[in-house]
Design a protein around this motif. Structure first.
Motif, short mmCIF file in Angstrom:
data_model
loop_
_atom_site.label_atom_id
_atom_site.label_comp_id
_atom_site.label_asym_id
_atom_site.label_seq_id
_atom_site.Cartn_x
_atom_site.Cartn_y
_atom_site.Cartn_z
N SER A 21 1.08 -1.33 0.04
CA SER A 21 -0.07 -0.24 -0.23
C SER A 21 0.91 1.51 0.30
CB SER A 21 -1.29 -0.01 1.35
OG SER A 21 -0.26 -0.21 2.20
N ALA A 22 0.16 2.20 -0.14
CA ALA A 22 0.92 3.76 -0.52
C ALA A 22 -0.50 4.55 0.05
CB ALA A 22 1.23 3.96 -1.34
N GLU A 99 -0.83 -5.09 -13.18
CA GLU A 99 -0.43 -6.01 -13.89
C GLU A 99 1.28 -5.59 -14.12
OE1 GLU A 99 0.26 -8.02 -17.85
OE2 GLU A 99 -1.81 -7.42 -16.90
N GLU A 100 1.30 -4.46 -13.43
CA GLU A 100 3.13 -4.06 -13.19
C GLU A 100 3.45 -5.58 -12.21
OE1 GLU A 100 5.26 -0.98 -11.14
OE2 GLU A 100 5.08 -0.61 -13.65
N PHE A 101 2.54 -5.46 -11.39
CA PHE A 101 2.74 -6.26 -9.80
C PHE A 101 2.79 -7.93 -9.93
CE2 PHE A 101 1.20 -8.65 -6.14
CZ PHE A 101 1.87 -8.10 -4.86
N SER A 102 1.93 -8.39 -11.29
CA SER A 102 1.46 -9.57 -10.93
C SER A 102 2.48 -10.21 -12.12
CB SER A 102 0.61 -9.46 -12.01
OG SER A 102 0.24 -9.17 -13.44
N ARG A 103 3.44 -9.43 -13.05
CA ARG A 103 4.48 -9.59 -13.60
C ARG A 103 6.05 -9.63 -12.94
NH1 ARG A 103 3.33 -5.52 -17.81
NH2 ARG A 103 5.24 -4.02 -16.44
N SER A 112 -0.33 -15.68 1.14
CA SER A 112 0.20 -15.17 1.96
C SER A 112 1.18 -14.39 2.22
CB SER A 112 1.32 -16.60 2.61
OG SER A 112 2.59 -17.06 1.51
N GLY A 113 1.49 -13.86 1.22
CA GLY A 113 2.02 -12.13 1.55
C GLY A 113 1.20 -11.39 2.44
N ASN A 114 2.56 -9.95 2.88
CA ASN A 114 2.29 -9.31 3.40
C ASN A 114 3.08 -7.68 2.85
OD1 ASN A 114 4.62 -8.67 5.61
ND2 ASN A 114 3.87 -10.76 5.80
N PRO A 115 3.16 -6.62 3.53
CA PRO A 115 3.34 -5.67 2.87
C PRO A 115 5.10 -5.55 3.31
CG PRO A 115 2.25 -4.39 3.58
CD PRO A 115 1.72 -6.32 4.57
N GLU A 116 5.29 -6.22 4.45
CA GLU A 116 7.14 -6.07 4.96
C GLU A 116 7.32 -7.12 4.03
OE1 GLU A 116 4.84 -6.38 7.45
OE2 GLU A 116 5.03 -4.12 7.41
N THR A 117 7.10 -8.10 3.20
CA THR A 117 7.63 -9.30 2.65
C THR A 117 7.72 -9.23 0.71
OG1 THR A 117 6.11 -11.02 2.53
CG2 THR A 117 7.63 -11.04 4.18
N ILE A 118 6.96 -8.43 0.39
CA ILE A 118 6.32 -8.17 -1.14
C ILE A 118 7.22 -7.43 -1.55
CG2 ILE A 118 4.76 -7.63 -2.48
CD1 ILE A 118 3.85 -9.81 -1.48
N ASN A 119 8.45 -7.45 -2.07
CA ASN A 119 8.67 -6.78 -3.00
C ASN A 119 8.76 -6.31 -4.18
OD1 ASN A 119 11.79 -5.17 -3.63
ND2 ASN A 119 12.88 -7.21 -4.11
N TYR A 120 7.47 -5.00 -4.09
CA TYR A 120 7.63 -4.23 -4.91
C TYR A 120 7.23 -2.36 -4.43
CZ TYR A 120 4.32 -2.23 -8.12
OH TYR A 120 3.42 -1.11 -9.34
N LYS A 121 9.03 -1.76 -5.15
CA LYS A 121 8.23 -1.07 -5.17
C LYS A 121 7.99 0.38 -5.51
CE LYS A 121 11.68 -1.83 -2.21
NZ LYS A 121 11.76 -2.61 -1.22
N ALA A 122 7.46 -0.25 -6.59
CA ALA A 122 6.49 1.02 -7.61
C ALA A 122 5.41 2.39 -7.23
CB ALA A 122 6.31 0.57 -8.39
#
Length: 198
Positions: A21-22, A99-103, A112-122
């Motif tokens: 989230s942002a 689309e970008e996230f799924s790539r 099972s992911g959460n904001p700390e474990t998911i590596n997506y910075k955009a």
């Protein structure tokens, strides 16, 4: 026009799992920001849970609009904006982010992911870029330019006639127009009176 929140969720069988989230809460007082952020996170998850797969929806909550897109693979995104922000631009943003996230993030990590474990910075970049819908979205930018041109044209006609003269009066006074031209102008004016633009 403002975007306040952009979040990505995975819609599970019973609840939505926040993946990333942002927030842009600069318009709220410092002491309200944590409460507002919690409320937006809760609202986003609730909307995802109540939206069926493959659906886009907009939900009004007080003076905010929450736009949600739940894809068929249960990957979901929510953007919270004010009521003035263009809906089409919100859904364009949601499409682009999902689309970008799924790539970039493997679908195995979604449930099972959460904001700390998911590596997506955009997400923060997209939230700040789309704050101005005219710059972020090409169609909105072109429409804004057309609207500005239309306003300039209207102002030009008004300035030509601002001395209180009407075009009809000018035609009637004109010595250079023949009687047939004047009659043609009056007939054309009557025919077009139903199609005037205000």
């Amino acid at each position: 026009m403002k975007l306040y929140s952009l979040s990505i969720h995975h819609k599970g069988a019973t609840k939505a799992n926040l993946l990333k989230s942002a927030y842009d809460l600069s318009s709220f007082s410092f002491f309200q920001r944590s409460s507002v952020q919690e409320f937006m996170t809760f609202t986003s998850a609730l909307i995802v849970e109540r939206t069926s797969q493959g659906t886009r929806a907009s939900v009004k909550e007080q003076e905010y609009l929450c736009h949600v897109y739940v894809r068929n693979d249960n990957l979901s995104a929510v953007v919270i904006a004010d009521t003035e922000y263009p809906q089409r631009v919100c859904f364009t943003l949601l499409d682009k982010v999902l689309e970008e996230f799924s790539r970039q993030v493997d679908s195995i990590d979604w449930p099972s992911g959460n904001p700390e474990t998911i590596n997506y910075k955009a997400l923060d970049v997209h939230l700040s870029k789309y704050q101005n819908p005219r710059e972020a979205d090409a169609m909105t930018k072109v429409q804004a330019e057309l609207d500005e041109t239309k306003i300039i044209l209207h102002n030009t006609m008004e300035s030509l006639l601002e001395r209180g003269e009407k075009l009809d009066d000018l035609v009637a006074k004109s010595e250079h127009l023949g009687n047939q031209s004047k009659a043609f102008y009056k007939t054309a004016r009557k025919q077009n009176s139903c199609c005037e633009v205000m």
